[in-house]
Each structure stands twice: as structure tokens, then as C-alpha cells.
Design a protein around this motif. Structure first.
Motif, mmCIF file in Angstrom:
data_model
loop_
_atom_site.group_PDB
_atom_site.id
_atom_site.type_symbol
_atom_site.label_atom_id
_atom_site.label_comp_id
_atom_site.label_asym_id
_atom_site.label_seq_id
_atom_site.Cartn_x
_atom_site.Cartn_y
_atom_site.Cartn_z
ATOM 1 N N GLU A 51 0.166 -7.648 -8.041
ATOM 2 C CA GLU A 51 1.181 -6.621 -7.521
ATOM 3 C C GLU A 51 2.063 -5.914 -8.426
ATOM 4 N N MET A 52 1.459 -6.190 -9.873
ATOM 5 C CA MET A 52 2.309 -5.637 -10.870
ATOM 6 C C MET A 52 1.542 -4.582 -11.707
ATOM 7 N N HIS A 53 0.103 -4.550 -11.501
ATOM 8 C CA HIS A 53 -0.576 -3.441 -12.467
ATOM 9 C C HIS A 53 -1.546 -2.975 -11.416
ATOM 10 N N GLN A 72 -3.629 -7.636 -17.868
ATOM 11 C CA GLN A 72 -2.938 -6.438 -18.584
ATOM 12 C C GLN A 72 -1.420 -6.957 -18.906
ATOM 13 N N PRO A 73 -0.914 -6.203 -20.222
ATOM 14 C CA PRO A 73 0.358 -6.662 -20.512
ATOM 15 C C PRO A 73 1.416 -6.625 -19.612
ATOM 16 N N CYS A 74 2.291 -7.503 -19.788
ATOM 17 C CA CYS A 74 3.517 -7.461 -19.014
ATOM 18 C C CYS A 74 4.452 -6.745 -19.495
ATOM 19 N N MET A 75 4.990 -5.797 -18.262
ATOM 20 C CA MET A 75 5.888 -4.603 -18.730
ATOM 21 C C MET A 75 7.212 -4.909 -18.264
ATOM 22 N N LEU A 76 7.607 -6.203 -18.024
ATOM 23 C CA LEU A 76 9.047 -6.646 -17.788
ATOM 24 C C LEU A 76 9.877 -6.514 -19.197
ATOM 25 N N PRO A 77 11.131 -6.088 -19.040
ATOM 26 C CA PRO A 77 12.120 -5.843 -20.322
ATOM 27 C C PRO A 77 12.441 -7.403 -20.731
ATOM 28 N N ARG A 78 12.308 -7.397 -22.057
ATOM 29 C CA ARG A 78 12.831 -8.759 -22.760
ATOM 30 C C ARG A 78 14.530 -8.708 -22.416
ATOM 31 N N PRO A 79 14.887 -10.020 -22.427
ATOM 32 C CA PRO A 79 16.467 -9.887 -22.093
ATOM 33 C C PRO A 79 17.224 -9.576 -23.346
ATOM 34 N N TYR A 80 16.679 -9.771 -24.396
ATOM 35 C CA TYR A 80 17.965 -9.527 -25.561
ATOM 36 C C TYR A 80 17.657 -7.873 -26.275
ATOM 37 N N CYS A 81 16.360 -7.544 -26.079
ATOM 38 C CA CYS A 81 16.192 -6.196 -26.675
ATOM 39 C C CYS A 81 15.735 -5.220 -25.768
ATOM 40 N N PRO A 88 0.166 -11.367 -21.787
ATOM 41 C CA PRO A 88 -0.601 -11.046 -20.737
ATOM 42 C C PRO A 88 -0.015 -11.308 -19.441
ATOM 43 N N CYS A 89 -0.427 -10.508 -18.132
ATOM 44 C CA CYS A 89 0.171 -10.551 -16.973
ATOM 45 C C CYS A 89 0.281 -12.314 -16.757
ATOM 46 N N HIS A 90 1.601 -12.472 -16.349
ATOM 47 C CA HIS A 90 1.817 -13.937 -15.940
ATOM 48 C C HIS A 90 2.700 -14.109 -14.558
ATOM 49 N N ARG A 91 2.505 -13.328 -13.629
ATOM 50 C CA ARG A 91 3.023 -13.032 -12.405
ATOM 51 C C ARG A 91 3.275 -14.504 -11.787
ATOM 52 N N GLY A 92 4.714 -14.608 -11.244
ATOM 53 C CA GLY A 92 5.149 -15.727 -10.747
ATOM 54 C C GLY A 92 5.487 -16.756 -11.778
#
Length: 135
Positions: A51-53, A72-81, A88-92
């Protein structure tokens, strides 16, 4: 619609008809009746189980993913930059702690010197001061 034939089985039906492509993206015209798997050539674009890609394969039959699941690569933003996680997708599960390799451009105050470096290198104050003082 075939001419009379002596074969026990009828040859494949060549009557031209309309059929949906395998992904139900569009209906194609002038398709011989006997053809089953018609690809429209468009990207599948179905939502994957993560449900992310979305599926990036061309119009296809069957499941969108292999047994490995979504890679597919995770597109969530990193907290620091703020750059994408890119693991690779790691939902959950939370994003793994890895160094950011996204390229960023550094430029000195006068604007004569630019350099493209990895985000983690740009965050290094030594690297930044070295670039900015050597104009």
C-alpha cells in the motif's frame, strides 16, 4: 466462420473482436477471437499489497509481485535531512538507520566553487568549512 475443413478440431477463431487487455486498462479493437493475453503496453500501476507503491511492470497477467514482495525503494523522508529513506520497501517497520547517500550541492559564498557530495559528507562541518574556505 472458417471454410469447411477435414480436421477434427476447428482452427482457432480469427473473427475480429474487442477485448480487454490483461490489466483491464483499455479495450482493444480488431483482436482475433482466439487470442487471450493482450497487453496494451501501459504500466500496470496497480497498488501493491504494501500500500505504499504501485506496480511498475508493463500490462501483465497474474500477480504483480514475486515471492520476494515489494522491493521498491522507500520514499519516506529521513528524520534529519528529509531525503528519501531509499531502503527496499519495509512496510510495517521503521526505516533502517543507514547513512544518507543522496547527492547535495555545496557552494561557497562567492558562488565560484560548487561541489556535489553525499548528504552525510555535507553534514560534516569539516568538509563544509574546507569547501567554503578554498575559493
Amino acid at each position: 466462420f472458417h471454410n469447411c475443413h477435414s480436421d477434427e478440431k476447428c482452427p482457432p477463431c480469427t473473427y475480429l473482436t474487442q477485448k480487454w487487455c490483461m490489466g483491464k486498462h483499455e479495450q482493444r479493437s480488431n483482436i482475433p477471437c482466439h487470442l487471450q493475453d493482450i497487453s496494451c503496453g501501459l504500466t500496470c500501476n496497480k497498488m501493491l499489497p504494501c500500500e505504499m507503491h504501485r506496480c511498475k511492470r508493463l500490462c501483465h497477467r497474474g500477480d504483480c509481485l514475486s515471492e520476494d514482495g515489494c522491493q521498491q525503494p522507500c520514499m519516506l523522508p529521513r528524520p534529519y535531512c528529509g531525503h528519501p529513506c531509499s531502503a527496499p520497501c519495509h512496510r510495517g517497520s521503521s526505516c533502517p538507520r543507514t547513512t544518507c547517500t543522496a547527492k547535495v550541492a555545496l557552494q561557497c559564498d562567492c558562488g565560484r566553487r560548487k561541489e556535489s557530495v553525499a548528504c552525510t559528507e555535507a553534514a560534516n562541518s569539516y568538509q563544509r568549512s574546507l569547501l567554503l574556505t578554498v575559493c
